[in-house]
Write a protein that holds these residues in place. Sequence first.
Motif, PDB file in Angstrom:
ATOM      1  N   LEU A  23       0.818  -1.211   0.000  1.00  0.00           N
ATOM      2  CA  LEU A  23       0.000   0.000   0.000  1.00  0.00           C
ATOM      3  C   LEU A  23       0.854   1.264   0.000  1.00  0.00           C
ATOM      4  CD1 LEU A  23      -2.801  -1.003   2.539  1.00  0.00           C
ATOM      5  CD2 LEU A  23      -2.838  -1.153   0.043  1.00  0.00           C
ATOM      6  N   ALA A  24       1.994   1.229   0.684  1.00  0.00           N
ATOM      7  CA  ALA A  24       2.893   2.390   0.743  1.00  0.00           C
ATOM      8  C   ALA A  24       4.299   1.903   0.417  1.00  0.00           C
ATOM      9  CB  ALA A  24       2.843   3.050   2.115  1.00  0.00           C
ATOM     10  N   ALA A  81       0.300   6.170   1.611  1.00  0.00           N
ATOM     11  CA  ALA A  81      -0.690   5.245   1.073  1.00  0.00           C
ATOM     12  C   ALA A  81      -1.830   5.966   0.368  1.00  0.00           C
ATOM     13  CB  ALA A  81      -1.256   4.370   2.192  1.00  0.00           C
ATOM     14  N   ARG A  82      -1.892   7.342   0.537  1.00  0.00           N
ATOM     15  CA  ARG A  82      -2.937   8.176  -0.088  1.00  0.00           C
ATOM     16  C   ARG A  82      -4.330   7.634   0.250  1.00  0.00           C
ATOM     17  NH1 ARG A  82      -1.482   8.664  -6.238  1.00  0.00           N
ATOM     18  NH2 ARG A  82      -3.338   9.994  -6.196  1.00  0.00           N
ATOM     19  N   LEU A  83      -4.609   7.587   1.568  1.00  0.00           N
ATOM     20  CA  LEU A  83      -5.895   7.072   2.046  1.00  0.00           C
ATOM     21  C   LEU A  83      -6.990   8.093   1.807  1.00  0.00           C
ATOM     22  CD1 LEU A  83      -4.858   5.380   5.407  1.00  0.00           C
ATOM     23  CD2 LEU A  83      -5.138   4.331   3.161  1.00  0.00           C
ATOM     24  N   LEU A  84      -8.140   7.662   1.309  1.00  0.00           N
ATOM     25  CA  LEU A  84      -9.322   8.499   1.090  1.00  0.00           C
ATOM     26  C   LEU A  84     -10.519   7.792   1.707  1.00  0.00           C
ATOM     27  CD1 LEU A  84      -8.836   9.353  -2.706  1.00  0.00           C
ATOM     28  CD2 LEU A  84      -8.068  10.701  -0.737  1.00  0.00           C
ATOM     29  N   ASP A  85     -11.592   8.604   1.986  1.00  0.00           N
ATOM     30  CA  ASP A  85     -12.832   7.954   2.413  1.00  0.00           C
ATOM     31  C   ASP A  85     -13.557   7.432   1.180  1.00  0.00           C
ATOM     32  OD1 ASP A  85     -14.180  10.037   1.189  1.00  0.00           O
ATOM     33  OD2 ASP A  85     -14.673  11.043   3.077  1.00  0.00           O
ATOM     34  N   LEU A  86     -14.703   6.773   1.390  1.00  0.00           N
ATOM     35  CA  LEU A  86     -15.375   6.117   0.264  1.00  0.00           C
ATOM     36  C   LEU A  86     -15.955   7.106  -0.738  1.00  0.00           C
ATOM     37  CD1 LEU A  86     -17.186   3.093   1.919  1.00  0.00           C
ATOM     38  CD2 LEU A  86     -14.972   3.218   0.783  1.00  0.00           C
ATOM     39  N   ALA A  96      -7.050   2.957  -0.639  1.00  0.00           N
ATOM     40  CA  ALA A  96      -5.652   3.316  -0.819  1.00  0.00           C
ATOM     41  C   ALA A  96      -5.354   3.442  -2.301  1.00  0.00           C
ATOM     42  CB  ALA A  96      -4.757   2.257  -0.182  1.00  0.00           C
ATOM     43  N   ALA A  97      -4.334   4.241  -2.617  1.00  0.00           N
ATOM     44  CA  ALA A  97      -4.022   4.519  -4.014  1.00  0.00           C
ATOM     45  C   ALA A  97      -3.427   3.312  -4.716  1.00  0.00           C
ATOM     46  CB  ALA A  97      -3.070   5.713  -4.113  1.00  0.00           C
ATOM     47  N   ALA A  98      -2.492   2.630  -4.055  1.00  0.00           N
ATOM     48  CA  ALA A  98      -1.750   1.554  -4.709  1.00  0.00           C
ATOM     49  C   ALA A  98      -2.542   0.257  -4.730  1.00  0.00           C
ATOM     50  CB  ALA A  98      -0.417   1.335  -4.003  1.00  0.00           C
ATOM     51  N   GLU A 136     -10.135   0.165  -4.205  1.00  0.00           N
ATOM     52  CA  GLU A 136     -11.198  -0.668  -3.659  1.00  0.00           C
ATOM     53  C   GLU A 136     -11.354  -0.331  -2.187  1.00  0.00           C
ATOM     54  OE1 GLU A 136     -11.197  -4.753  -4.275  1.00  0.00           O
ATOM     55  OE2 GLU A 136     -11.221  -4.672  -6.460  1.00  0.00           O
ATOM     56  N   PRO A 137     -12.606  -0.412  -1.654  1.00  0.00           N
ATOM     57  CA  PRO A 137     -12.795  -0.027  -0.249  1.00  0.00           C
ATOM     58  C   PRO A 137     -12.114  -0.980   0.716  1.00  0.00           C
ATOM     59  CG  PRO A 137     -14.788  -1.002  -1.156  1.00  0.00           C
ATOM     60  CD  PRO A 137     -13.859  -0.799  -2.307  1.00  0.00           C
ATOM     61  N   LEU A 138     -11.532  -0.400   1.767  1.00  0.00           N
ATOM     62  CA  LEU A 138     -10.865  -1.165   2.819  1.00  0.00           C
ATOM     63  C   LEU A 138     -11.529  -0.855   4.152  1.00  0.00           C
ATOM     64  CD1 LEU A 138      -7.151  -0.454   1.813  1.00  0.00           C
ATOM     65  CD2 LEU A 138      -8.592  -2.376   1.134  1.00  0.00           C
ATOM     66  N   TRP A 139     -11.676  -1.856   4.982  1.00  0.00           N
ATOM     67  CA  TRP A 139     -12.310  -1.745   6.304  1.00  0.00           C
ATOM     68  C   TRP A 139     -11.193  -1.713   7.336  1.00  0.00           C
ATOM     69  CZ3 TRP A 139     -16.719  -0.599   8.527  1.00  0.00           C
ATOM     70  CH2 TRP A 139     -17.059  -1.119   9.779  1.00  0.00           C
TER      71      TRP A 139
END
Length: 710
Positions: A41-42, A58-63, A91-93, A102-105
């Motif tokens: 991821l990073a 990791a360039r985390l974003l919300d949904l 995450a971007a990668a 894709e969404p991550l929990w």
Amino acid sequence: MRDEVAAADVSAITGDAPAAVLLVHLSERTVVHVNPVARQLAPDAVLPLSVDAWSDAARLLDLDGAELSETEHPLSRVARSEPVVGQAVSAAAGSDLGDRREPLWVVALPMAGAPMLEDHALVVFLPLRDRRAARAAMDAATEQAVLRDRAVLATGLSFTVADARDPDLPLVWVNPAFTATTGYGMDEVVGRNCRFLQGPGSDPAARTTMREALEAGEPVTVTLLNYRKDGLAFWNQVAMSPIFGPDGALTHYVGIQTDVSGRVAADRARDDALAAERAARAEAEEARARAEEHRARLDLLAEATHRLSGTLDVGECRRRLLRLVVPQLADWAVVISPDDKGQIGQVTALHARAEETGRFEEYLDALRRTALRGPLQELLLQGASARRIGDYGSPQVRELRRGWVRDERVLDLSDELGVTSVLVVPLPGRRRDNDLMVLVRTGEGEEHTDDDLGIAVDLGRRAGLLLDNARLYEEQHHIATELQRSLLPDLPHVPGLQLAARYHAGQDGNDVGGDFYEVIDVPGDGVAVVIGDVAGHDVYAAAAMGHLKGLLRACAWDRTLESPAAVLSRVDELTVALGMTTMATVSYARLVPDGPGHWSLEHSSAGHPPLLVRHEDGTVRYLPDASDVPLGVEPALRRETRTERLPVGSLLLGYTDGLVERRGEVLSVGQERLARVVAAAPHDPQALCDHLLAELGDSHDDIALLAVRL
């Protein structure tokens, strides 16, 4: 929708994809350990790294695609020692979790009470298969957190952390969901390997898969039957992920465990099935035991065939047989081999306990000196049936044993060794029994059974034939060695020359072949040196070589044949005239004194590798090629003789192709290697031959060497 998701197994939402795992140092607010999926991821992050920096990497974003704020940032929240009960991000990668964005929990739990990890938190990213499931799961966790432990309610997952630096992988922390699922509190599990959850119904194959992956430092996911503290069985999906520190070293394993067995009704139905299975297992236990005994018997026989057929040395074959039966069938065992008179010729023995060596050797010495009679002699020489003798020390058996050997001291010593049970088994060869095997159990073990006797008899049959093969090979080996020795001459004494020769059998197992050398004191002042190789690597090649050497010696003494080429041509004619089908390569040279300090060398070759000369200054060269086709190919061929003038101190080397040829290698490479080795070899011809065999004697072909120092 929320109720439906809250009641569903999280595994139905996340699937069986791997998890990305971080260990966060709370007081320092840094990510200190990651597993391989988190590193995807990073990929550019260098640990330790602040939680915000890792999130940015990791360039985390919300949904909805918005950047996470500082207050809602899941890594920042856990760094403040707040548990994150479930938050959907992306995450971007791309990674093993799925494609990009894709969404991550996210589940994050401070690890309070964990040895050496008190100030750390566990952060886990799980894949969510669709956006609606992610949103519903997050809402359900938020609304129901007041009712139960938030991590348990949000995920239904048990988290564990094990210390990978300890070979036993002891647990150092578990979350409350683990306690709720298994019934074991943290104080009951910390310091123990998680295998205490396994039981009689746990699949050995699944356990093996997990053990092998953990030993290799790889992630693994298996589903196996586990047991709660109260004995209730449940199916547990276990995902183990390795965690690596900043230096790349494996430090921990994070386990994510999910109860996938269903609700209470399903548990009861499964337990009923397990009870029925246990009853069936009990009924089949006796049959399984018999099958195990049969399989063990087959394994022993297969192992015996493999081990005993791996040697052609009779003594080693007997020793391997003893290592097979001790301690499986005996506490100690003896193989008795007869002499020409049918008495004890050789005794080979093995004892399982080294502390018995003294008395055991005394017994063996007495056994070697005695004579066999009665049943033992019948077993050894007349093919009598094998015997099982129980209650060995009883007065009745003692009286019976008096008829076995002439020296009762043997019987006394066997009693001192504590013998309680004996199997006496012949080892039959093709024509007669060649050896006798005695298997002994002492007072510390159980007596032999009829099954033991059956195994010993089967083993004896196989061992007898293999020993017969080894004995036959040794006899043939002795014949071949004597034949080869008789065919290779003793070198004559020639004034002005130092001579040395060697024959070395190749690694293909043939001790006799067609390679030969010869030194012939020809009429006049000259001497002929010959090196050759008859086609083949067996007794037939050796016999053909003997015929060929006779022709060479006769032609070398023929005064009408004035040159080496004439000698080889005459030999070629005679092989045809005499109906010989021999094909051979030969290098024939004649050395004649040529004034003070020099020798004249005339040489001709019938397809043989060129002669090699080393001069006094150490330079090495091959003589100009006078090579023609081998003998037996084209008898009418006109052969060529070349002449060299060599100073005293020069060394002439003839050799066969086994010294230079190697499979898959160009011949010129082998010749260059030989030249280098000769240049560095000792000057003395004897030492030079030994040096060449030590450096280049690893050939599959035979090697003959002839070294002449002028």
